[in-house]
Motif scaffolding. Structure first.
Motif, PDB file in Angstrom:
ATOM      1  N   THR A   1       0.814  -1.212   0.000  1.00  0.00           N
ATOM      2  CA  THR A   1       0.000   0.000   0.000  1.00  0.00           C
ATOM      3  C   THR A   1       0.847   1.261   0.000  1.00  0.00           C
ATOM      4  O   THR A   1       0.473   2.279  -0.576  1.00  0.00           O
ATOM      5  N   THR A   2       2.011   1.226   0.630  1.00  0.00           N
ATOM      6  CA  THR A   2       2.878   2.393   0.709  1.00  0.00           C
ATOM      7  C   THR A   2       3.667   2.544  -0.586  1.00  0.00           C
ATOM      8  O   THR A   2       4.202   1.566  -1.105  1.00  0.00           O
ATOM      9  N   PRO A   3       3.764   3.747  -1.137  1.00  0.00           N
ATOM     10  CA  PRO A   3       4.577   3.934  -2.353  1.00  0.00           C
ATOM     11  C   PRO A   3       6.043   3.665  -2.089  1.00  0.00           C
ATOM     12  O   PRO A   3       6.572   4.000  -1.029  1.00  0.00           O
ATOM     13  N   GLN A   4       6.721   3.043  -3.059  1.00  0.00           N
ATOM     14  CA  GLN A   4       8.144   2.716  -2.933  1.00  0.00           C
ATOM     15  C   GLN A   4       9.027   3.581  -3.820  1.00  0.00           C
ATOM     16  O   GLN A   4      10.234   3.375  -3.907  1.00  0.00           O
ATOM     17  N   ILE A   5       8.404   4.548  -4.502  1.00  0.00           N
ATOM     18  CA  ILE A   5       9.132   5.509  -5.329  1.00  0.00           C
ATOM     19  C   ILE A   5       8.529   6.882  -5.065  1.00  0.00           C
ATOM     20  O   ILE A   5       7.305   7.032  -5.050  1.00  0.00           O
TER      21      ILE A   5
ATOM     22  N   ALA B   1      18.125  14.959  -3.947  1.00  0.00           N
ATOM     23  CA  ALA B   1      18.210  13.499  -3.953  1.00  0.00           C
ATOM     24  C   ALA B   1      19.397  13.013  -4.782  1.00  0.00           C
ATOM     25  O   ALA B   1      20.067  12.035  -4.418  1.00  0.00           O
ATOM     26  N   LEU B   2      19.672  13.695  -5.893  1.00  0.00           N
ATOM     27  CA  LEU B   2      20.818  13.299  -6.723  1.00  0.00           C
ATOM     28  C   LEU B   2      22.132  13.503  -5.976  1.00  0.00           C
ATOM     29  O   LEU B   2      23.060  12.692  -6.106  1.00  0.00           O
ATOM     30  N   THR B   3      22.238  14.563  -5.201  1.00  0.00           N
ATOM     31  CA  THR B   3      23.462  14.789  -4.430  1.00  0.00           C
ATOM     32  C   THR B   3      23.628  13.758  -3.323  1.00  0.00           C
ATOM     33  O   THR B   3      24.752  13.521  -2.863  1.00  0.00           O
ATOM     34  N   GLU B   4      22.539  13.115  -2.893  1.00  0.00           N
ATOM     35  CA  GLU B   4      22.638  12.053  -1.902  1.00  0.00           C
ATOM     36  C   GLU B   4      23.102  10.741  -2.505  1.00  0.00           C
ATOM     37  O   GLU B   4      23.507   9.830  -1.778  1.00  0.00           O
TER      38      GLU B   4
ATOM     39  N   LEU C   1      10.344  10.869 -10.877  1.00  0.00           N
ATOM     40  CA  LEU C   1      10.428   9.731  -9.966  1.00  0.00           C
ATOM     41  C   LEU C   1      11.832   9.666  -9.379  1.00  0.00           C
ATOM     42  O   LEU C   1      12.819   9.746 -10.121  1.00  0.00           O
ATOM     43  N   VAL C   2      11.906   9.531  -8.050  1.00  0.00           N
ATOM     44  CA  VAL C   2      13.189   9.446  -7.349  1.00  0.00           C
ATOM     45  C   VAL C   2      13.279   8.085  -6.689  1.00  0.00           C
ATOM     46  O   VAL C   2      12.355   7.648  -6.004  1.00  0.00           O
ATOM     47  N   MET C   3      14.403   7.400  -6.878  1.00  0.00           N
ATOM     48  CA  MET C   3      14.584   6.051  -6.363  1.00  0.00           C
ATOM     49  C   MET C   3      16.049   5.842  -5.956  1.00  0.00           C
ATOM     50  O   MET C   3      16.935   6.513  -6.529  1.00  0.00           O
ATOM     51  N   PRO C   4      16.326   4.990  -5.002  1.00  0.00           N
ATOM     52  CA  PRO C   4      15.393   4.250  -4.158  1.00  0.00           C
ATOM     53  C   PRO C   4      14.761   5.141  -3.084  1.00  0.00           C
ATOM     54  O   PRO C   4      15.234   6.244  -2.835  1.00  0.00           O
ATOM     55  N   THR C   5      13.710   4.624  -2.460  1.00  0.00           N
ATOM     56  CA  THR C   5      12.958   5.378  -1.456  1.00  0.00           C
ATOM     57  C   THR C   5      12.819   4.551  -0.190  1.00  0.00           C
ATOM     58  O   THR C   5      12.572   3.347  -0.258  1.00  0.00           O
ATOM     59  N   THR C   6      13.009   5.183   0.940  1.00  0.00           N
ATOM     60  CA  THR C   6      12.779   4.542   2.233  1.00  0.00           C
ATOM     61  C   THR C   6      11.562   5.159   2.902  1.00  0.00           C
ATOM     62  O   THR C   6      11.041   6.194   2.461  1.00  0.00           O
ATOM     63  N   ASN C   7      11.126   4.520   3.965  1.00  0.00           N
ATOM     64  CA  ASN C   7       9.944   4.997   4.673  1.00  0.00           C
ATOM     65  C   ASN C   7      10.156   6.400   5.231  1.00  0.00           C
ATOM     66  O   ASN C   7       9.234   7.227   5.257  1.00  0.00           O
ATOM     67  N   ILE C   8      11.362   6.705   5.669  1.00  0.00           N
ATOM     68  CA  ILE C   8      11.648   8.016   6.244  1.00  0.00           C
ATOM     69  C   ILE C   8      11.574   9.104   5.177  1.00  0.00           C
ATOM     70  O   ILE C   8      11.150  10.233   5.455  1.00  0.00           O
ATOM     71  N   ASP C   9      11.949   8.790   3.941  1.00  0.00           N
ATOM     72  CA  ASP C   9      11.884   9.782   2.867  1.00  0.00           C
ATOM     73  C   ASP C   9      10.458  10.256   2.625  1.00  0.00           C
ATOM     74  O   ASP C   9      10.233  11.416   2.267  1.00  0.00           O
ATOM     75  N   LEU C  10       9.499   9.362   2.806  1.00  0.00           N
ATOM     76  CA  LEU C  10       8.105   9.722   2.576  1.00  0.00           C
ATOM     77  C   LEU C  10       7.558  10.639   3.663  1.00  0.00           C
ATOM     78  O   LEU C  10       6.538  11.309   3.456  1.00  0.00           O
TER      79      LEU C  10
END
Length: 580
Positions: free
Chosen positions: A296-300, A312-315, A329-338
């Motif tokens: 249910t949670t988005p992963q991107i 995000a690119l600098t990370e 679209l930014v990837m990868p994604t963690t729960n904290i990013d959301l």
């Protein structure tokens, strides 16, 4: 008088209606023959589908393998067949002649009207060829090709190709093709000029402090917005196309001396591995790229802010921008990013910590408050003070429904109001939401359908759901809220605990492009995972996230505020001189 009688007869006397045959789509021969025998029908339909796919595949391969002929007439006939000329009304096939000293050379140009800039075509292509040429060419092939490309065509983006498929692809994307008699090659010119909206404020990620520019539907405008922020020659914009028929242009963005090469390769592999005819938006693309479609949670992360993509690119992350979509679209994604907003970067850390605490409370309220209300009123009366319990029971005395039915009615009513407010244009949306909520809530309480305390519960829950910074995560919690209401109605706090436990296990098992979704908390990495919840001063954020395995771990010096160290040295020197 006779006309008047005829009119009266037509109005009052019955007459047979004209028999009209209804329009019905014609069936294919394979479907007609298959009605008698089901097995034969399935077999014939399968064969017919395979023939259609093979025909489409053969047509595509013929474009790609088709070489441009030296005979201009053959090329024109082929283009007319491909673009259904003259049936197609928006395709322009313009035949003209290039003037030489002793004779004229036939040529043609083809492009889509409305997708190209006619001024560029007239001034940079047609005018030099038709009016400024005066050629003296002995060899009509290679020498003429070089002379035209180096002297006549003043347009700055031209490719010479011998492949007809390449020319057709450029024409479909707003370019034009120039064919010349006696030359087995063509000029593919980039003359895009379709209408598009300008750069405006982001609609879904507005901030008080920070850049106010958002992406548009134009691919090169979006990549330029990111380059304007980064200004780094190591930033790579790699072009790919998605969709067998649409060939929608996309760009993969990454900083090559920071990002992990395996991450870029995986993003590239997934994009090229999408086998679909048409794709139009990053919303569709996200569903083709994500690791777990049933989560249910988005992963991107989908964002319309260039500054957030640049950060995000600098990370060490990768971004994908698509033509026709204002979201990247930014990837990868963690729960904290959301759980973080674009504004967290620009505010001082005490303010950000306060906002994050409020945000965490809003997430808890949005997800669990209705379920906790059902669990307390049905199973755990001892969890609330007696006076409050008596007040709640007194307010529910005339309500004919149990608490779970009562809250489901109001939650569905709230979702209807939210959806109606979004779909109504202009000023009607907010007005509909406010008036609808007030009228429905007051009427429901007056009719003893729901209790007044429930109106407060639903309102606070709705406010909490709108405080979530990521739109996809907010929708996820709105869906999970109903699941927790059901679990609370069945087993109270035990059901809620079981639901949280199962959702936590599910989240820990999911990965986003090889990165655990719950990183850096589950599994815990070597980085300071408290930094993900509590923001430290920006001058202390020395390293990039270690779960990305980037090439350059440090993004700033250990002492980034060098001037403060210089001030300390000066103070020590002054104290030493005074003491001396």
């Amino acid at each position: 008088m006779a006309d008047f009688k005829n009119i009266l007869k037509y109005l009052f006397l019955y007459h047979e209606p004209d028999i009209q045959e209804e329009f019905i789509l014609k069936e294919k021969e394979s479907e007609k023959a298959g009605k008698e025998k089901t097995s034969e029908r399935r077999k014939e339909i399968s064969e017919d589908k395979q023939k259609t796919d093979n025909k489409s595949k053969t047509s595509k391969e013929s474009h790609e393998s088709k070489l441009i002929s030296k005979n201009l007439t053959d090329n024109i006939e082929y283009l007319k067949k491909v673009y259904s000329i003259p049936t197609n009304g928006d395709i322009v096939l313009r035949e003209f002649e290039i003037v030489a000293k002793d004779k004229t050379i036939p040529a043609c140009i083809i492009f889509y009207d409305g997708m190209t800039d006619r001024t560029i075509i007239d001034l940079a292509i047609l005018q030099p060829l038709m009016l400024l040429s005066n050629l003296e060419v002995k060899d009509k092939g290679k020498e003429l090709l070089e002379y035209i490309s180096k002297h006549l065509l003043v347009h700055n983006q031209i490719q010479i190709t011998q492949n007809m498929g390449k020319v057709i692809e450029d024409i479909n994307y707003g370019g034009c093709g120039v064919f010349i008699d006696g030359i087995d090659a063509a000029f593919a010119c980039d003359v895009k000029g379709w209408e598009h909206r300008g750069v405006d404020k982001p609609e879904t990620e507005s901030v008080v402090r920070g850049p106010q520019e958002g992406f548009t539907e134009t691919l090169r405008t979006n990549t330029a917005l990111v380059r304007k922020i980064l200004k780094d020659e190591e930033l790579v914009v790699e072009d790919v196309s998605v969709g067998k028929r649409s060939k929608t242009p996309c760009s993969i963005l990454y900083i090559k001396d920071i990002v992990n090469d395996s991450l870029v390769e995986e993003v590239r592999r997934r994009l090229k591995g999408i086998k679909v005819d048409y794709i139009f938006d990053t919303g569709d693309l996200e569903q083709y790229l994500e690791d777990n479609p049933f989560m249910t949670t988005p992963q991107i992360i989908a964002t319309e802010r260039p500054d957030r993509v640049a950060n995000a690119l600098t990370e060490g992350k990768v971004a994908v921008v698509m033509s026709g979509s204002p979201f990247a679209l930014v990837m990868p994604t963690t729960n904290i990013d959301l759980l973080q907003s674009a504004e967290d970067t620009y505010l001082r850390f005490p303010y950000v910590n306060l906002i994050r605490i409020v945000r965490m409370v809003a997430i808890f309220v949005s997800l669990l408050l209705p379920g906790l209300y059902v669990a307390i009123t049905n199973f755990h009366h001892e969890m609330i003070p007696t006076d409050l319990l008596l007040a709640i029971e007194a307010s529910r005395e005339k309500v004919p429904f149990p608490s779970v039915v009562e809250i489901l009615i109001m939650e569905f009513a709230f979702e209807l109001i939210v959806e109606a407010g979004i779909r109504r244009p202009g000023q009607l949306g907010p007005t509909l939401g406010i008036i609808g909520a007030l009228i429905l809530g007051q009427a429901a309480v007056a009719a003893n359908i729901v209790s007044p305390i429930l109106i407060i519960i639903v309102a606070v829950t709705g406010i909490g759901s709108f405080s979530i910074p990521n739109f996809g995560l907010g929708l996820s919690f709105r869906l999970l809220r109903f699941i927790f209401i059901f679990l609370a109605s069945v087993a109270g706090f035990l059901g809620i605990s079981l639901g949280l436990f199962m959702y936590g296990i599910w989240s820990c098992s999911v990965k986003s492009f090889g990165v655990p979704f719950m990183a850096p908390t589950g599994p815990k990495t070597y980085s300071n995972f408290l930094e993900q919840f509590v923001r430290s001063p920006i001058w202390k954020k020395e390293k990039r996230p270690d779960y990305l395995n980037v090439k350059k771990v440090h993004k700033q010096a250990k002492i980034s505020r060098q001037w403060s160290q210089d001030n300390k040295k000066k103070d020590k020197q002054q104290k030493y001189e005074i003491q001396k």
